[in-house]
Design an enzyme around this catalytic site. Structure first.
Site, PDB file in Angstrom:
ATOM      1  N   HIS A  51      38.329  38.383  45.436  1.00  0.00           N
ATOM      2  CA  HIS A  51      39.059  38.620  44.186  1.00  0.00           C
ATOM      3  C   HIS A  51      38.275  39.578  43.293  1.00  0.00           C
ATOM      4  O   HIS A  51      37.227  39.222  42.747  1.00  0.00           O
ATOM      5  CB  HIS A  51      39.313  37.310  43.432  1.00  0.00           C
ATOM      6  CG  HIS A  51      40.186  37.493  42.227  1.00  0.00           C
ATOM      7  ND1 HIS A  51      41.457  36.966  42.159  1.00  0.00           N
ATOM      8  CD2 HIS A  51      39.988  38.149  41.062  1.00  0.00           C
ATOM      9  CE1 HIS A  51      42.009  37.302  40.996  1.00  0.00           C
ATOM     10  NE2 HIS A  51      41.125  38.021  40.308  1.00  0.00           N
ATOM     11  N   HIS A  77      38.575  43.399  40.628  1.00  0.00           N
ATOM     12  CA  HIS A  77      39.369  44.417  39.915  1.00  0.00           C
ATOM     13  C   HIS A  77      38.591  45.722  39.943  1.00  0.00           C
ATOM     14  O   HIS A  77      37.740  45.964  39.081  1.00  0.00           O
ATOM     15  CB  HIS A  77      39.638  43.989  38.469  1.00  0.00           C
ATOM     16  CG  HIS A  77      40.503  42.776  38.375  1.00  0.00           C
ATOM     17  ND1 HIS A  77      41.857  42.840  38.149  1.00  0.00           N
ATOM     18  CD2 HIS A  77      40.203  41.465  38.528  1.00  0.00           C
ATOM     19  CE1 HIS A  77      42.368  41.601  38.150  1.00  0.00           C
ATOM     20  NE2 HIS A  77      41.377  40.757  38.383  1.00  0.00           N
ATOM     21  N   GLN A  90      49.618  43.232  35.474  1.00  0.00           N
ATOM     22  CA  GLN A  90      48.730  42.653  34.449  1.00  0.00           C
ATOM     23  C   GLN A  90      49.487  42.182  33.201  1.00  0.00           C
ATOM     24  O   GLN A  90      49.155  41.178  32.593  1.00  0.00           O
ATOM     25  CB  GLN A  90      47.671  43.692  34.051  1.00  0.00           C
ATOM     26  CG  GLN A  90      46.803  43.335  32.872  1.00  0.00           C
ATOM     27  CD  GLN A  90      45.657  42.408  33.225  1.00  0.00           C
ATOM     28  OE1 GLN A  90      44.722  42.785  33.903  1.00  0.00           O
ATOM     29  NE2 GLN A  90      45.744  41.169  32.772  1.00  0.00           N
ATOM     30  N   HIS A 110      47.222  35.743  40.251  1.00  0.00           N
ATOM     31  CA  HIS A 110      46.438  35.118  39.197  1.00  0.00           C
ATOM     32  C   HIS A 110      47.301  33.935  38.762  1.00  0.00           C
ATOM     33  O   HIS A 110      48.409  34.140  38.258  1.00  0.00           O
ATOM     34  CB  HIS A 110      46.263  36.079  38.027  1.00  0.00           C
ATOM     35  CG  HIS A 110      45.230  37.141  38.272  1.00  0.00           C
ATOM     36  ND1 HIS A 110      45.372  38.116  39.217  1.00  0.00           N
ATOM     37  CD2 HIS A 110      44.027  37.360  37.670  1.00  0.00           C
ATOM     38  CE1 HIS A 110      44.302  38.899  39.197  1.00  0.00           C
ATOM     39  NE2 HIS A 110      43.470  38.466  38.271  1.00  0.00           N
ATOM     40  N   GLU A 136      45.440  30.769  35.020  1.00  0.00           N
ATOM     41  CA  GLU A 136      44.115  31.105  34.466  1.00  0.00           C
ATOM     42  C   GLU A 136      44.149  30.732  32.984  1.00  0.00           C
ATOM     43  O   GLU A 136      44.301  31.572  32.097  1.00  0.00           O
ATOM     44  CB  GLU A 136      43.789  32.596  34.643  1.00  0.00           C
ATOM     45  CG  GLU A 136      42.342  32.913  34.259  1.00  0.00           C
ATOM     46  CD  GLU A 136      41.978  34.374  34.428  1.00  0.00           C
ATOM     47  OE1 GLU A 136      42.847  35.171  34.797  1.00  0.00           O
ATOM     48  OE2 GLU A 136      40.802  34.701  34.187  1.00  0.00           O
ATOM     49  N   ASP A 154      35.444  38.963  40.767  1.00  0.00           N
ATOM     50  CA  ASP A 154      36.449  39.245  39.747  1.00  0.00           C
ATOM     51  C   ASP A 154      36.153  40.537  38.972  1.00  0.00           C
ATOM     52  O   ASP A 154      36.951  41.464  38.975  1.00  0.00           O
ATOM     53  CB  ASP A 154      36.615  38.065  38.781  1.00  0.00           C
ATOM     54  CG  ASP A 154      37.985  38.038  38.093  1.00  0.00           C
ATOM     55  OD1 ASP A 154      38.802  38.927  38.362  1.00  0.00           O
ATOM     56  OD2 ASP A 154      38.235  37.116  37.290  1.00  0.00           O
ATOM     57  N   TRP A 166      36.289  42.562  30.619  1.00  0.00           N
ATOM     58  CA  TRP A 166      36.249  41.098  30.638  1.00  0.00           C
ATOM     59  C   TRP A 166      34.845  40.536  30.840  1.00  0.00           C
ATOM     60  O   TRP A 166      34.569  39.395  30.524  1.00  0.00           O
ATOM     61  CB  TRP A 166      37.161  40.568  31.758  1.00  0.00           C
ATOM     62  CG  TRP A 166      38.593  40.865  31.502  1.00  0.00           C
ATOM     63  CD1 TRP A 166      39.467  40.105  30.772  1.00  0.00           C
ATOM     64  CD2 TRP A 166      39.335  42.016  31.922  1.00  0.00           C
ATOM     65  NE1 TRP A 166      40.688  40.713  30.730  1.00  0.00           N
ATOM     66  CE2 TRP A 166      40.642  41.890  31.424  1.00  0.00           C
ATOM     67  CE3 TRP A 166      39.026  43.153  32.686  1.00  0.00           C
ATOM     68  CZ2 TRP A 166      41.643  42.840  31.654  1.00  0.00           C
ATOM     69  CZ3 TRP A 166      40.004  44.098  32.912  1.00  0.00           C
ATOM     70  CH2 TRP A 166      41.300  43.938  32.394  1.00  0.00           C
TER      71      TRP A 166
HETATM   72 FE   FE2 Z   1      41.286  38.616  38.238  1.00  0.00          FE
END
Ligand code: FE2
Length: 426
Positions: free
Chosen positions: A57, A59, A152, A210, A213, A309, A315
């Site tokens: 996982h 990005h 997203q 996702h 979350e 991630d 993030w």
């Molecule tokens: Fe993610």
């Protein structure tokens, strides 16, 4: 004459003194004392040979963009999402590619040879899709990069998601993504799951959403994801990523949910580094950890993998894309410090990730691809303890990265030097 012979390594399952014979891109034998000549021989010196790390996982479109256009002041998930929204208009294909290729180099150096990356399709230009499709091709000899079409801003909430998702899949993106907890309502979250799973079933693709979350125990989209997986016969091809609400759910409800997830053969993907920093943010004390129920999922027979991630993006301002850091954090957060549990944490960044991605020819067995990493540690647990150098990274029978063993020169007494390897006990 073999192409490559790796001598005297230990394996993550505990076997010791093993030789690995490689011809072309495959392992043709793996056992002690192979008597054969090879063009290249590597002395494993009793170190650990592991299948490559798998990041299930990630990005890649946002990786290494830290500080653009500004830093995440609150450190929260929601500020991260809005920050990414601020950055998007300024993105260029070239800039995304440059960052992604750099990230791939970091990954290879640390022995990660398979990455599933979500790619945001809520930018109508689909710049990130084009950039990462190029990166997938460029890096194909070295890394298996699997791309997920990720809406997203919501599949139903953002009005052009459906069209963009279809365009992304037509361009060759591999997996259908989703974000049901970010839709406007629970009902629309459920609807998005149904629609997205149907697209995956029609196209014969995998799904990775996702999912939940959130710290909201009533965020139960995983239930719908499991149900749609069963209805559409997608078993084994669907992953629920994050699943953090499960941390906060009622125990009785979880006791019903786990068998349902097992029945659907859903893969659960936790992201320890991110979950421990982003979840529980609105708690005072006690603060929840937020990571999903990893040991309980594993005990229920569900395949659990760990992902990194994010690396230095809106993030998460940390990370070097080292999957041993991920496993290390994961076992701490889940309190998996028993010996067998540490082995399981290691599997969550190797075999279990490969299973979630559906990688073919993965593993240290006869007939598998000759993809492996030799670490400066003697066992999987020692690798977790030390997070040591990756001495050799081998892809399809070819060494693609090498590191010098680390050592420290201690000079505690005047005129006397001592070498310290900081080796563990196992
Ligand atoms: Fe993610």
């Amino acid at each position: 004459m073999l192409d490559l012979l790796v001598r005297n390594v230990n394996l993550p399952d505990g076997r010791q003194g093993i030789d690995i014979a490689i011809e072309k891109d495959r392992i043709i034998e793996i056992s002690p004392g192979i008597s054969a000549q090879a063009i290249t021989e590597i002395d494993g010196a009793g170190y650990l040979a592991s299948p490559p790390f798998v990041d299930s996982h990630f990005h890649m479109d946002s990786a290494l963009s830290l500080g653009q256009p500004r830093l995440n002041e609150s450190g929260t998930l929601l500020e991260g999402i809005s920050l990414w929204g601020e950055l998007k208009p300024d993105l260029t294909t070239e800039a995304i590619k440059k960052r992604a290729l750099e990230l791939c180099r970091w990954s290879i150096a640390r022995g990660t040879l398979a990455i599933r990356s979500h790619v945001d399709i809520c930018d109508d230009r689909l710049l990130a899709v084009d950039a990462l499709l190029d990166v997938r091709e460029i890096m194909k000899p070295y890394i298996d990069l699997q791309l997920v079409a990720f809406p997203q801003n919501g599949y139903l909430r953002y009005q052009r998601s459906a069209e963009n998702l279809r365009r992304a899949l037509d361009k060759g993106v591999d997996v259908v993504g989703g974000i049901p907890h970010f839709e406007r309502t629970m009902a629309e979250g459920s609807e998005s799951i149904q629609l997205l799973c149907e697209i995956a079933a029609d196209r014969g693709l995998r799904v990775d959403m996702h999912c939940d979350e959130s710290d909201d125990p009533m965020s139960r989209h995983i239930e719908m994801l499991a149900s749609q997986t069963v209805r559409l016969g997608l078993g084994g091809r669907v992953s629920g990523s994050h699943l953090t609400s499960m941390h906060s759910m009622d125990n009785y409800y979880v006791s019903k949910l786990l068998p349902l997830m097992n029945e659907a053969s859903i893969h659960a993907i936790a992201n320890p580094l991110i979950n421990i920093t982003l979840q529980g943010r609105s708690d005072s004390y006690p603060k929840r950890r937020g990571m999903t129920r990893v040991p309980e999922l594993m005990a229920a027979g569900i395949n659990v993998a760990f992902g990194h991630d994010c690396v230095m993006d809106p993030w998460y301002s940390l990370g070097t894309h080292d999957m041993l850091d991920v496993a290390y954090m994961g076992l701490h957060v889940a309190q998996m410090t028993g010996l067998q549990q540490m082995q399981q944490a290691y599997q969550a960044v190797t075999d279990n990730g490969a299973k979630a991605l559906g990688l073919e020819g993965y593993g240290l067995e006869k007939g598998c691809y000759a993809d492996l990493v030799i670490l400066q540690a003697t066992s999987a647990i020692e690798a977790l303890q030390l997070r040591p150098e990756r001495l050799f990274v081998i892809r399809r029978g070819r060494v693609i990265a090498k590191s010098v063993p680390s050592q420290c020169q201690l000079m505690l007494e005047e005129g006397k030097e001592e070498v310290n390897f900081s080796r563990g006990l196992f």
